[in-house]
Each structure stands twice: as structure tokens, then as C-alpha cells.
Design a protein around this motif. Structure first.
Motif, PDB file in Angstrom:
ATOM      1  N   UNK A  73       0.821  -1.213   0.000  1.00 10.44           N
ATOM      2  CA  UNK A  73       0.000   0.000   0.000  1.00 10.44           C
ATOM      3  C   UNK A  73       0.855   1.263   0.000  1.00 10.44           C
ATOM      4  N   UNK A  74       1.913   1.260   0.782  1.00  8.98           N
ATOM      5  CA  UNK A  74       2.809   2.409   0.793  1.00  8.98           C
ATOM      6  C   UNK A  74       3.441   2.597  -0.583  1.00  8.98           C
ATOM      7  N   UNK A  75       3.881   1.509  -1.187  1.00  8.58           N
ATOM      8  CA  UNK A  75       4.482   1.583  -2.519  1.00  8.58           C
ATOM      9  C   UNK A  75       3.489   2.095  -3.560  1.00  8.58           C
ATOM     10  N   UNK A  76       2.203   1.812  -3.334  1.00 12.04           N
ATOM     11  CA  UNK A  76       1.170   2.237  -4.279  1.00 12.04           C
ATOM     12  C   UNK A  76       0.749   3.687  -4.064  1.00 12.04           C
ATOM     13  N   UNK A  77       1.333   4.359  -3.066  1.00 11.83           N
ATOM     14  CA  UNK A  77       1.039   5.772  -2.855  1.00 11.83           C
ATOM     15  C   UNK A  77       0.068   6.059  -1.726  1.00 11.83           C
ATOM     16  N   UNK A  78      -0.206   5.079  -0.883  1.00 11.33           N
ATOM     17  CA  UNK A  78      -1.126   5.307   0.240  1.00 11.33           C
ATOM     18  C   UNK A  78      -0.421   6.115   1.326  1.00 11.33           C
ATOM     19  N   UNK A  79      -0.859   7.333   1.511  1.00 10.26           N
ATOM     20  CA  UNK A  79      -0.334   8.178   2.591  1.00 10.26           C
ATOM     21  C   UNK A  79      -1.207   8.095   3.844  1.00 10.26           C
ATOM     22  N   UNK A  80      -2.335   7.412   3.711  1.00  8.99           N
ATOM     23  CA  UNK A  80      -3.228   7.155   4.836  1.00  8.99           C
ATOM     24  C   UNK A  80      -3.722   5.708   4.714  1.00  8.99           C
ATOM     25  N   UNK A 116       2.696   6.127   6.766  1.00 12.32           N
ATOM     26  CA  UNK A 116       1.441   6.799   6.457  1.00 12.32           C
ATOM     27  C   UNK A 116       0.715   7.178   7.744  1.00 12.32           C
ATOM     28  N   UNK A 117      -0.199   8.118   7.638  1.00 11.54           N
ATOM     29  CA  UNK A 117      -1.129   8.369   8.742  1.00 11.54           C
ATOM     30  C   UNK A 117      -2.071   7.171   8.833  1.00 11.54           C
ATOM     31  N   UNK A 118      -2.430   6.777  10.050  1.00  7.87           N
ATOM     32  CA  UNK A 118      -3.225   5.554  10.183  1.00  7.87           C
ATOM     33  C   UNK A 118      -4.383   5.739  11.161  1.00  7.87           C
ATOM     34  N   UNK A 119      -5.399   4.915  10.972  1.00  9.99           N
ATOM     35  CA  UNK A 119      -6.513   4.793  11.897  1.00  9.99           C
ATOM     36  C   UNK A 119      -6.874   3.320  12.006  1.00  9.99           C
ATOM     37  N   UNK A 120      -7.418   2.928  13.149  1.00 12.04           N
ATOM     38  CA  UNK A 120      -7.982   1.598  13.310  1.00 12.04           C
ATOM     39  C   UNK A 120      -9.441   1.766  13.725  1.00 12.04           C
ATOM     40  N   UNK A 121     -10.283   0.850  13.297  1.00 13.82           N
ATOM     41  CA  UNK A 121     -11.699   0.991  13.616  1.00 13.82           C
ATOM     42  C   UNK A 121     -11.998   0.472  15.020  1.00 13.82           C
ATOM     43  N   UNK A 122     -13.031   1.009  15.616  1.00 13.70           N
ATOM     44  CA  UNK A 122     -13.528   0.501  16.895  1.00 13.70           C
ATOM     45  C   UNK A 122     -14.383  -0.736  16.638  1.00 13.70           C
ATOM     46  N   UNK A 123     -14.599  -1.575  17.659  1.00  7.32           N
ATOM     47  CA  UNK A 123     -15.488  -2.726  17.473  1.00  7.32           C
ATOM     48  C   UNK A 123     -16.886  -2.266  17.074  1.00  7.32           C
ATOM     49  N   UNK A 124     -17.548  -3.062  16.255  1.00  8.33           N
ATOM     50  CA  UNK A 124     -18.847  -2.656  15.701  1.00  8.33           C
ATOM     51  C   UNK A 124     -19.968  -3.617  16.121  1.00  8.33           C
TER      52      UNK A 124
END
Length: 353
Positions: A141-148, A181-189
Motif C-alpha cells: 500500500x505504501x508503494x502504491x502511494x497510500x499516505x493514509x 502513512x497516517x493511520x486509523x484503526x476501527x472501533x469494534x462494531x
């Protein structure tokens, strides 16, 4: 998945020898537990070794646990686990059902998110144990240009041995990146209305198609040592709430549904009641027709296709039970994809609107 090198350009005003930079993307990385590459001895041993060496899964001191694991458990368990995997294996595709289903979920999720966000997003999946590894997918993903990157563990209820260890591995992968990259993780749903609705619809479809209406719906969750609950893990409470919300959505009373826990491992006490014992008790108490659903699993796997649909079914029938209905996981059902894409869209706010 890697972006075409032709899309990378040198930034304006940069010197001619500046490295080309790809257009910025947002990565959505789905994560599931994992699967062995094959059901034969050595692939099973590698997979089980990685899984059972995770301190989030087995938290005994290493000096005590590793000799037992390496010298006893891993000499025998690959054979029994391999036989269980062989009984459910997708022989046409040469992979486990979990791998097949996760690929299908990812493809449908990509379709849904591309319809909403276009080529701004890249959607892929990884496994906590086995292949494809979290590290390899973060790198791609980083190689593909994902900054987030939005990291999406496919566990509705939070547990240290599932959501937390998936997040741990994600953060370890980020440690290898020169430019994180900047990152987020989701909360339980576990209590999201769309998720509960998807569960309820699956129950209603199964009951409508059943020849005899089940006397009881057994809502079976993967177990954990009771000690983890006492140490503050919220999993047990979130499971109980999922069952309550499902019951309320179905409009049932408490006599029609029960919560149990499966997959007990080791000598200590785990969350109770144990599914394998409870279904036998139900049969002996006159509940001869039951259904079982497993809301903690986002995709059918060894614990559902083999443990529930074979071992737990056998326990029920040996105790005098007659009709056993297993209700499949949500897998790649449209309502499940809609629920997950809604969770993802909510977590992308501020990045993509």
C-alpha cells in the motif's frame, strides 16, 4: 495491486533527480485471523506455531509455554488440526474456506468503496497469521502511494486475542516503513444497527427455510479464559450485548435465545457456558430442535464449519437432539458488506467525505 510506475511524477519545483512520487491514495486494509497454506503436517505446524506463540493468545511465561508447545503440542496437533482442515478444505481452489470468503469479501468491499470514492482508495486484505502477511500488504500500500491507511480488523467484538493482536501486527509493520502513512484503526462494531440487522436477516432467512422451527437459537461466540475478563477484556460484555440487541431486533423473549462460548483450550476455566456441553443439556431438557449462529466470526472458518457443524452438532445429537441447524456467518452477504462499508465510511470522515 501496486500502482503503475507511470503515474508517479516528480514534484513541481523539485530538482530533476528528486524521486518520483505517486498520487496520494487512502488504503483500506481488512484483516482476518489467518489460515494455513495447506492441511499437511509442516504447513499446519508453521501456522500453529505462529498462532500459539502469540502472547496475546497464550499469555503463559515463555520459559514455561514454549517447551510444551514445541516438544509436545506441535508434534501432535498438526495431524488432528490438519484432518479437521481437510474435511472443510476448498479443494477446487486449493485454499481454506476462510481464504476464499475473505477474498470474496474484499472484492465486494472494493466494489462498494470504489463506487463511493472512486480511485482515491485501495482496498486489500491481510492475515494476522500466515499469508498474506500484514507487513507485506502495508508495504504494497505504501508503494502504491497510500499516505493514509484505515486498518479494519474483521472482528465485531473486541478481544485482546483478536482485534488487539491484529492491531499490534499492523503497528509492527509500520515500524518498518521509512515514511509512515497516517493511520486509523476501527472501533469494534458489535452494536452497530446495520450489523445487528444483517445478523437478524440471516436468522429470519434460516428460520423461514427450516422445515421445523427451532426451539432455541444458540448464539455461540469464540471463548477465552475467564481470567481475561477479570483482567478487563470487554469481549464477554460485548458478546452479551450483541445477543441482547439481536433478540430485541427479532422481537423474541429470553426463552428463545441463549449465549454460549466455544473452542476451549487448556486446563483453566474459560467463559461459560461451553457450547459443546450446553447443546447437549438442551437436548436432554427436551429442546430437540436448535439453531446455532456464530456472530463473532465475520467469515466461516474451521471453528464454524468443523467445530460447530461437526463436533458441536455431534454432541447435540448424541444427547438425543434431532434437528440441528447451523446458520452460516455473514460472509459476503450484501447486508454484511453494506454494514462494513458503513463502518469504514464513518471512519474515513476527514480523510474522504
Amino acid at each position: 495491486m501496486t500502482a503503475d510506475a507511470q503515474t508517479a511524477v516528480c514534484p513541481a519545483h523539485a530538482p530533476a533527480d528528486h524521486p518520483a512520487i505517486k498520487p496520494e491514495k487512502v488504503g483500506i486494509l481488512l484483516a482476518n485471523l489467518g489460515t494455513p497454506d495447506d492441511y499437511s503436517y509442516w504447513p499446519m505446524r508453521r501456522y500453529l506455531n505462529e498462532f500459539l506463540s502469540d502472547k496475546r493468545v497464550i499469555d503463559y511465561p515463555r520459559w514455561k509455554w514454549q517447551p510444551l508447545l514445541q516438544l509436545i503440542i506441535l508434534t501432535k496437533r498438526p495431524f488432528s488440526s490438519g484432518a479437521a482442515y481437510k474435511s472443510i478444505w476448498n479443494h477446487d481452489k486449493g485454499e481454506s474456506p476462510l481464504m476464499t470468503i475473505t477474498k470474496d469479501q474484499t472484492a465486494k468491499m472494493a466494489e462498494a468503496l470504489h463506487a463511493r470514492y472512486g480511485d482515491q482508495v485501495i482496498v486489500d486484505f491481510c492475515m494476522r497469521y500466515g499469508s498474506p502477511s500484514t507487513q507485506s500488504k502495508v508495504r504494497q500500500m505504501v508503494e502504491a502511494g497510500c499516505t493514509k491507511i484505515l486498518f479494519v480488523p474483521l472482528y465485531p467484538q473486541y478481544a485482546g486475542a483478536t482485534s488487539a493482536t491484529a492491531n499490534d501486527q499492523f503497528f509492527r509493520a509500520l515500524m518498518e516503513e521509512p515514511w509512515q502513512p497516517a493511520v486509523r484503526t476501527i472501533a469494534p462494531y458489535f452494536d452497530q444497527p446495520a450489523y445487528i440487522e444483517a445478523l437478524a436477516q440471516s436468522v429470519e432467512r434460516a428460520y423461514e427455510a427450516a422445515e421445523n422451527r427451532p426451539d432455541m437459537l444458540v448464539v455461540s461466540y469464540h471463548g477465552m479464559p475467564k481470567r481475561y475478563l477479570m483482567q478487563g477484556d470487554p469481549y464477554h460484555c460485548q458478546c452479551q450485548k450483541t445477543t441482547r440487541l439481536l433478540r430485541e431486533r427479532l422481537g423474541w423473549d429470553k426463552t428463545q435465545i441463549t449465549t454460549t462460548f466455544q473452542s476451549v483450550f487448556g486446563p483453566e476455566e474459560w467463559l461459560k457456558p461451553y457450547t459443546v456441553d450446553h447443546v447437549a443439556d438442551l437436548a436432554r431438557d427436551g429442546k430437540k430442535n436448535i439453531a446455532v449462529i456464530a456472530p463473532a466470526f465475520s467469515a466461516d472458518c474451521i471453528e464454524t464449519l468443523e467445530e460447530i457443524n461437526e463436533e458441536i452438532r455431534e454432541s447435540f445429537e448424541h444427547a438425543g437432539g434431532e434437528d440441528f441447524l447451523y446458520i452460516p456467518c455473514l460472509n459476503d452477504e450484501p447486508a454484511h458488506i453494506d454494514a462494513l462499508s458503513g463502518v469504514i465510511a464513518e471512519n474515513l470522515k476527514g480523510w474522504l467525505d
